[in-house]
Design an enzyme around this catalytic site. Sequence first.
Site, PDB file in Angstrom:
ATOM      1  N   TYR A 155      -5.255   7.763   3.020  1.00  0.00           N
ATOM      2  CA  TYR A 155      -4.162   7.155   3.805  1.00  0.00           C
ATOM      3  C   TYR A 155      -2.872   7.125   2.977  1.00  0.00           C
ATOM      4  O   TYR A 155      -1.810   7.561   3.418  1.00  0.00           O
ATOM      5  CB  TYR A 155      -4.547   5.740   4.243  1.00  0.00           C
ATOM      6  CG  TYR A 155      -3.380   4.910   4.726  1.00  0.00           C
ATOM      7  CD1 TYR A 155      -2.707   5.222   5.905  1.00  0.00           C
ATOM      8  CD2 TYR A 155      -2.925   3.801   3.990  1.00  0.00           C
ATOM      9  CE1 TYR A 155      -1.628   4.463   6.339  1.00  0.00           C
ATOM     10  CE2 TYR A 155      -1.853   3.034   4.423  1.00  0.00           C
ATOM     11  CZ  TYR A 155      -1.206   3.376   5.598  1.00  0.00           C
ATOM     12  OH  TYR A 155      -0.129   2.625   6.018  1.00  0.00           O
TER      13      TYR A 155
HETATM   14  N1  NAD Z   1       0.382  -3.237   8.976  1.00  0.00           N
HETATM   15  C1  NAD Z   1       0.652  -3.132   7.673  1.00  0.00           C
HETATM   16  O1  NAD Z   1       0.321  -4.005   6.862  1.00  0.00           O
HETATM   17  C2  NAD Z   1       1.406  -1.942   7.162  1.00  0.00           C
HETATM   18  C3  NAD Z   1       1.691  -1.882   5.769  1.00  0.00           C
HETATM   19  C4  NAD Z   1       2.385  -0.792   5.284  1.00  0.00           C
HETATM   20  C5  NAD Z   1       2.833   0.195   6.148  1.00  0.00           C
HETATM   21  N2  NAD Z   1       2.528   0.128   7.474  1.00  0.00           N
HETATM   22  C6  NAD Z   1       3.004   1.192   8.353  1.00  0.00           C
HETATM   23  O2  NAD Z   1       3.696   0.579   9.445  1.00  0.00           O
HETATM   24  C7  NAD Z   1       3.486   1.362  10.614  1.00  0.00           C
HETATM   25  C8  NAD Z   1       2.942   0.493  11.737  1.00  0.00           C
HETATM   26  O3  NAD Z   1       1.697  -0.070  11.340  1.00  0.00           O
HETATM   27  P1  NAD Z   1       0.886  -1.058  12.297  1.00  0.00           P
HETATM   28  O4  NAD Z   1       0.094  -1.943  11.433  1.00  0.00           O
HETATM   29  O5  NAD Z   1       1.805  -1.611  13.306  1.00  0.00           O
HETATM   30  O6  NAD Z   1      -0.134  -0.039  12.975  1.00  0.00           O
HETATM   31  P2  NAD Z   1      -0.591   0.108  14.505  1.00  0.00           P
HETATM   32  O7  NAD Z   1      -1.800   0.977  14.506  1.00  0.00           O
HETATM   33  O8  NAD Z   1      -0.689  -1.220  15.163  1.00  0.00           O
HETATM   34  O9  NAD Z   1       0.619   0.920  15.153  1.00  0.00           O
HETATM   35  C9  NAD Z   1       0.790   2.312  14.988  1.00  0.00           C
HETATM   36  C10 NAD Z   1       1.050   2.925  16.354  1.00  0.00           C
HETATM   37  O10 NAD Z   1       1.282   4.328  16.161  1.00  0.00           O
HETATM   38  C11 NAD Z   1       0.710   4.991  17.256  1.00  0.00           C
HETATM   39  N3  NAD Z   1       0.440   6.389  16.901  1.00  0.00           N
HETATM   40  C12 NAD Z   1      -0.419   6.841  15.961  1.00  0.00           C
HETATM   41  N4  NAD Z   1      -0.443   8.168  15.953  1.00  0.00           N
HETATM   42  C13 NAD Z   1       0.430   8.583  16.906  1.00  0.00           C
HETATM   43  C14 NAD Z   1       0.826   9.850  17.379  1.00  0.00           C
HETATM   44  N5  NAD Z   1       0.304  10.985  16.897  1.00  0.00           N
HETATM   45  N6  NAD Z   1       1.762   9.921  18.372  1.00  0.00           N
HETATM   46  C15 NAD Z   1       2.263   8.781  18.904  1.00  0.00           C
HETATM   47  N7  NAD Z   1       1.909   7.544  18.509  1.00  0.00           N
HETATM   48  C16 NAD Z   1       1.000   7.441  17.512  1.00  0.00           C
HETATM   49  C17 NAD Z   1      -0.566   4.229  17.558  1.00  0.00           C
HETATM   50  O11 NAD Z   1      -1.031   4.473  18.876  1.00  0.00           O
HETATM   51  C18 NAD Z   1      -0.148   2.792  17.296  1.00  0.00           C
HETATM   52  O12 NAD Z   1       0.237   2.129  18.497  1.00  0.00           O
HETATM   53  C19 NAD Z   1       2.583   2.513  10.213  1.00  0.00           C
HETATM   54  O13 NAD Z   1       3.404   3.624   9.894  1.00  0.00           O
HETATM   55  C20 NAD Z   1       1.883   2.007   8.970  1.00  0.00           C
HETATM   56  O14 NAD Z   1       1.481   3.065   8.127  1.00  0.00           O
HETATM   57  C21 NAD Z   1       1.822  -0.922   7.998  1.00  0.00           C
END
Ligand code: NAD
Length: 337
Positions: A155
Amino acid sequence: MTTTSPTLGPVVVTGAAGFIGSHLTDALLALGIEVVAIDRRSVHTDPVAARNLAGALTKPRLRVHQVDLVSDEIDALVAGAATVFHLAAVPGVRDSWSERFPDYAASNVVATQRLLAACERAQVGRLMLASSSSVYGQASGPSRESDPTYPMSPYGATKLAAEHLCMAHAARPDTTTSVVTLRYFTVYGPRQRSDMAISRVLAAVLSGSPVPLYGDGQQSREFTYVDDIVAATLAAATVSEDIDAEIVNVGGGSSVSMLELIALVGQITGRKIPLAVEAPRAGDVEATRADLTVAHSLLGYAPRVELREGVARQLDWMVKQPSGHSVSAAAKVVVSR
Ligand SMILES: NC(=O)c1ccc[n+]([C@@H]2O[C@H](COP(=O)([O-])OP(=O)(O)OC[C@H]3O[C@@H](n4cnc5c(N)ncnc54)[C@H](O)[C@@H]3O)[C@@H](O)[C@H]2O)c1
């Protein structure tokens, strides 16, 4: 020399049906900005997407598109946008070791490249990338943006690849798209993904089951409340036009161990929490901690929500969910702040 700020709207939010993307969408709509929300999950068929965007869907300035960024046509959606917030990704360390990896590679890397190319064709002013503290790997102290990156999981490797794609695009002599990469440190709050630590701990407490603890519980995380993440992300969109490419940590301001987190949940709920100790998981680093100097100087960012208050808010929200948590004991949970 005076610097000007780029215009914020209209905007595209990718991953808008997700945990953080839906909060960002709510905040943009509250500012009166037109939002083109992109996600591959449908608000008609996916209950989590529907729940996350329930408030936003009542607002006239929202257009929702069920689109897979890996394969669907996106130029028409990006055309006319001043700003793109790219949050779509497949998140989570553990699953990235599994046979799901091709989805990580496609959604985190290929999709990012396709979106960047579309932004250039549409002459978008700025793209914000949601990156992750997982690009750093093991760190002995607070991580700075200039530190070497050694992701410890597939990841983390895909998130770092997405960062590099952004930097490569921003360095093109013909680009009009500047890039701010935000390295989020473990985000929590209402709507947090159910696979994440605070969700799992609270769900276990609400159902009266033991809390799974991977390893000795000494691993520490910088937890960041989702409203702080949204504030930093919005600030990044409008900070000086002179930026080509920046990388900025966004953290919650302190780091606590899993055992400390569980003790805090015990205090907030007034419950003794039984533990189910399991083996450490591959890819879990011992500690994450953010140096916030750049966030402060560039974005004027300082975290506002302390862990105790943030966890109490997440618990309030979880207790109010109509389903999804077996709340045998939860009805009696008194949240103490
Ligand atoms: N939650 C955390 O603690 C955290 C920490 C660091 C970074 N991030 C980053 O923040 C972002 C959001 O994370 P989150 O926790 O809200 O995750 P989440 O899974 O709730 O949201 C991600 C969304 O992206 C959509 N998605 C994935 N692949 C896709 C594609 N090919 N086309 C269209 N949509 C797509 C999913 O359907 C989902 O709704 C991500 O990029 C994640 O890597 C999150």
